[in-house]
Write a protein that holds these residues in place. Structure first.
Motif, PDB file in Angstrom:
ATOM      1  N   GLU A  39       0.860  -1.029   0.012  1.00  0.00           N
ATOM      2  CA  GLU A  39      -0.077   0.035  -0.006  1.00  0.00           C
ATOM      3  C   GLU A  39       1.072   1.283  -0.055  1.00  0.00           C
ATOM      4  OE1 GLU A  39      -0.265  -2.660   2.017  1.00  0.00           O
ATOM      5  OE2 GLU A  39      -2.367  -3.115   1.748  1.00  0.00           O
ATOM      6  N   GLU A  40       1.918   1.035   0.820  1.00  0.00           N
ATOM      7  CA  GLU A  40       3.013   2.170   0.853  1.00  0.00           C
ATOM      8  C   GLU A  40       3.722   2.532  -0.509  1.00  0.00           C
ATOM      9  OE1 GLU A  40       6.834   2.905   3.656  1.00  0.00           O
ATOM     10  OE2 GLU A  40       5.988   1.090   3.462  1.00  0.00           O
ATOM     11  N   ALA A  41       3.975   1.647  -1.191  1.00  0.00           N
ATOM     12  CA  ALA A  41       4.500   1.578  -2.477  1.00  0.00           C
ATOM     13  C   ALA A  41       3.488   2.071  -3.515  1.00  0.00           C
ATOM     14  CB  ALA A  41       4.950   0.288  -3.158  1.00  0.00           C
ATOM     15  N   GLU A  42       2.210   1.685  -3.483  1.00  0.00           N
ATOM     16  CA  GLU A  42       1.443   2.274  -4.508  1.00  0.00           C
ATOM     17  C   GLU A  42       1.158   3.637  -4.152  1.00  0.00           C
ATOM     18  OE1 GLU A  42      -3.404   2.432  -5.581  1.00  0.00           O
ATOM     19  OE2 GLU A  42      -2.641   0.629  -4.157  1.00  0.00           O
ATOM     20  N   ASN A  43       0.944   4.296  -2.761  1.00  0.00           N
ATOM     21  CA  ASN A  43       0.724   5.712  -2.412  1.00  0.00           C
ATOM     22  C   ASN A  43       1.749   6.679  -2.992  1.00  0.00           C
ATOM     23  OD1 ASN A  43      -1.962   5.444  -1.449  1.00  0.00           O
ATOM     24  ND2 ASN A  43      -1.150   4.737   0.551  1.00  0.00           N
ATOM     25  N   ARG A  44       2.849   6.329  -3.375  1.00  0.00           N
ATOM     26  CA  ARG A  44       3.994   6.906  -4.107  1.00  0.00           C
ATOM     27  C   ARG A  44       3.272   7.809  -5.121  1.00  0.00           C
ATOM     28  NH1 ARG A  44       9.287   6.814  -3.603  1.00  0.00           N
ATOM     29  NH2 ARG A  44       9.208   8.591  -4.822  1.00  0.00           N
ATOM     30  N   LYS A  45       2.418   7.082  -5.946  1.00  0.00           N
ATOM     31  CA  LYS A  45       1.800   7.596  -7.109  1.00  0.00           C
ATOM     32  C   LYS A  45       0.895   8.621  -6.958  1.00  0.00           C
ATOM     33  CE  LYS A  45      -1.436   5.182  -9.611  1.00  0.00           C
ATOM     34  NZ  LYS A  45      -1.874   4.160 -10.671  1.00  0.00           N
ATOM     35  N   TRP A  46      -0.029   8.510  -5.870  1.00  0.00           N
ATOM     36  CA  TRP A  46      -1.138   9.375  -5.603  1.00  0.00           C
ATOM     37  C   TRP A  46      -0.580  10.571  -4.902  1.00  0.00           C
ATOM     38  CZ3 TRP A  46      -4.601   7.943  -8.673  1.00  0.00           C
ATOM     39  CH2 TRP A  46      -4.657   6.463  -8.895  1.00  0.00           C
ATOM     40  N   THR A  47       0.756  10.324  -4.166  1.00  0.00           N
ATOM     41  CA  THR A  47       1.194  11.452  -3.552  1.00  0.00           C
ATOM     42  C   THR A  47       1.821  12.497  -4.276  1.00  0.00           C
ATOM     43  OG1 THR A  47       2.717  10.108  -2.600  1.00  0.00           O
ATOM     44  CG2 THR A  47       1.026  10.675  -1.087  1.00  0.00           C
TER      45      THR A  47
END
Length: 343
Positions: free
Chosen positions: A314-322
């Motif tokens: 989840e942490e890795a995916e949130n790199r895109k959204w942030t």
């Protein structure tokens, strides 16, 4: 004479455009370190990231950056930073141009000043993943476009935003969360404390002797802790840091450029491996974060792959959204459609 006048006028307009600020807009700002952002601004970036994740993640087409161009400079390779930046800018309608060390030699074939001026003529925003923080500072000084840090030896603010968003999604809030850092006093924990303290997160930072956080970052962090009445402690004992923690975070012990220190670092960090035994000292609902890439000596498989505790994917995916949120706010005004999350 006329050309000189036009160039002077253009420089003045660009300068005003980059540095003009108001309470409701982040347009034209640089994003080099979270210490330059106030509590409400950090919350806005996180709120927008969640807004974009809910909307674009469900297939909505939203292209406010159509016609915009981002230059992505990578002195240091990265899977997550490159993919998150390219996909984020593309989803917002823009065009991202990747520049590897083979494409651009900052300060070698061309001065950083000259590179900054040229890139400003081609780009609307410039992201740079570099070795030294001074490269980012120099780019920001000479470019008339927003500069975004993709990482330096001192800060990694995009990763910190992704970490905080991940925790907010999991717990439903971040204020009061007890976060234990176990490992190197590096750019990740620097940015995490500078971004988390204004939101009321509590930090216990455990590092081996000689591998503490940078002195100037500690000074800034202590000032933030006092300002926001948040708890911040430093120790050399990982078990002390993890005791009762809601979140346990670690990172690589040997970053790019530190390969010659490998033997000494492996020895110094031997007691800082995140194991099931170490995690047992945390709260029963504690979660684990690691920004990747992960090496075996840093954390046990049973912690890293624990479906109940590990939030690394989840942490890795949130790199895109942030990073999407950062790009959007530096280039356009945006008001999230979803209700503001609790922080």
């Amino acid at each position: 004479m006329a050309r000189l006048f036009v160039n002077t006028l253009r420089a003045q307009v660009q300068s005003i455009s980059k540095y003009a600020r108001n309470a409701s807009s982040l347009i034209g700002r640089d994003f080099l370190t979270l210490k330059d952002y106030e509590k409400d601004e950090i919350e806005t970036l996180l709120w927008t990231a969640k807004d974009l994740k809910c909307r674009l993640g469900n297939g909505e087409i939203y292209e406010p950056l159509k016609g915009k161009v981002a230059s992505l400079i990578f002195q240091k390779r990265s899977t997550r930073t490159r993919l998150s930046s390219e996909t984020a800018f593309s989803l917002l309608g823009g065009k991202a141009c990747f520049l590897s060390p083979d494409d651009i030699h900052l300060g070698v074939n061309e001065t950083i000043r000259d590179s900054a001026v040229v890139l400003s003529r081609f780009s609307d925003v410039i992201l740079a993943r570099v070795y030294g923080q001074k490269v980012l500072d120099d780019l920001a000084n000479f470019a008339d476009r927003p500069i975004v840090s993709g990482l330096s030896d001192t800060y990694h603010p995009l990763q910190a935003l992704a970490d905080i968003l991940t925790l907010q999604e999991h717990f439903g809030y971040v204020k009061g969360l007890k976060c234990a850092w176990v490992g190197d006093g590096n750019n990740i924990i620097h940015s995490l404390i500078l971004g988390g303290l204004p939101l009321g997160m509590e930090f216990r930072v455990a590092t081996p002797s000689g591998y503490e956080c940078f002195d100037h970052v500690i000074k800034d962090a202590k000032n933030l802790a006092e300002k926001h009445q948040a708890t911040l402690t430093f120790t050399n004992n990982p078990f002390e840091a993890v005791s009762g923690a809601d979140v346990v975070v670690t990172d690589t012990w040997i970053s790019m450029g530190q390969e010659d220190e490998k033997e000494a670092r492996l020895k110094a960090f031997a007691d800082y491996r995140v194991t099931k035994k170490l995690m047992s000292n945390a709260s029963k609902e504690a979660v684990f974060l690691h920004c990747l890439p992960r090496k075996q000596e840093e954390v046990d498989d049973e912690v890293f792959y624990d479906p109940a505790r590990s939030l690394v994917w989840e942490e890795a995916e949130n790199r895109k959204w942030t990073v999407m949120s950062v790009f959007l706010h530096l280039l356009a005004n945006h008001r999230p459609l979803i209700n503001k999350p609790k922080f």
